[in-house]
Design an enzyme around this catalytic site. Structure first.
Site, PDB file in Angstrom:
ATOM      1  N   HIS A   3      20.140 -25.136 -37.040  1.00 49.86           N
ATOM      2  CA  HIS A   3      19.309 -25.485 -35.886  1.00 49.86           C
ATOM      3  C   HIS A   3      20.222 -25.859 -34.717  1.00 49.86           C
ATOM      4  CE1 HIS A   3      20.388 -29.383 -37.615  1.00 49.86           C
ATOM      5  NE2 HIS A   3      20.355 -29.811 -36.359  1.00 49.86           N
ATOM      6  N   HIS A  42      24.932 -26.059 -30.085  1.00 51.36           N
ATOM      7  CA  HIS A  42      25.677 -25.402 -31.154  1.00 51.36           C
ATOM      8  C   HIS A  42      24.879 -25.474 -32.449  1.00 51.36           C
ATOM      9  CE1 HIS A  42      26.565 -29.660 -31.668  1.00 51.36           C
ATOM     10  NE2 HIS A  42      26.760 -29.382 -32.944  1.00 51.36           N
TER      11      HIS A  42
END
Length: 188
Positions: free
Chosen positions: A44, A130
């Site tokens: 995620h 990220h």
């Protein structure tokens, strides 16, 4: 001993992207020995880490996030690089990086603002979107930073439609650590 539960809002990734990232990680594991590789279902992009929270605070945050994202639209996002956080010799995080996308920043700002309004104390570091792939370098030698710098582009960029924001609950005692509590789908 009762494990503390932590909560966070994140941009979820489509299943096919998670599987492609898993394939990439499987190819990298021998070259980059990190202590813990993230379960592919847990990939995620964190938008706001809440930590511990009362039910009332979570309810208020989810209500505000829903209101503030009501007009938000889905957008394309591309994962195109690999990177590290921490010391060059012994990084603590190995991640997949995404191309800069203004809509991601806007959605993150809406979620962040909602959580602040609900009374959460949030991290103030700049947002660096990220996908954490692995944690804690454990190689016998130092991390091969010079070689990594030359190879850190993904062989194939992964582009997907970013369209779901999720409130996750952490279960650190499980293999798949994050459970979706509430999902918000962005407009097409």
């Amino acid at each position: 001993m009762v494990l503390q539960r932590h909560y966070f809002f994140a941009l979820s990734l489509p299943e096919e992207i998670k599987l492609k990232l898993k394939e990439c990680c499987n190819q990298l594991k021998n070259s980059y020995p990190f202590a813990r590789w993230v379960h592919e279902l847990d990939y995620h992009i964190t938008l706001a880490f809440l930590g511990q929270a009362s039910k009332e605070q979570l309810n208020q945050a989810t209500e505000l996030v829903g209101q503030n994202l009501h007009e938000s639209h889905s957008f394309p996002l591309t994962i195109d690089s690999l990177g590290i956080f921490g010391r060059k010799e012994t990084p603590r995080i190995f991640f997949g990086g995404v191309q800069r996308e203004e809509m991601l920043q806007e959605v993150r700002n809406q979620v962040f603002k909602s959580c602040l309004e609900a009374g959460f104390k949030l991290e103030t570091r700049p947002f660096h979107p990220h996908i954490t792939l692995a944690r804690k370098w454990q190689g016998d030698d130092k991390f091969p930073y010079t070689t990594f710098e030359m190879e850190k582009r993904l062989v194939t960029s992964l582009t997907f439609k970013a369209n779901q924001i999720v409130l996750y609950e952490s279960h650190l005692d499980r293999e798949q650590k994050y459970e979706a509590i509430k999902t918000f789908t962005l407009n097409d």
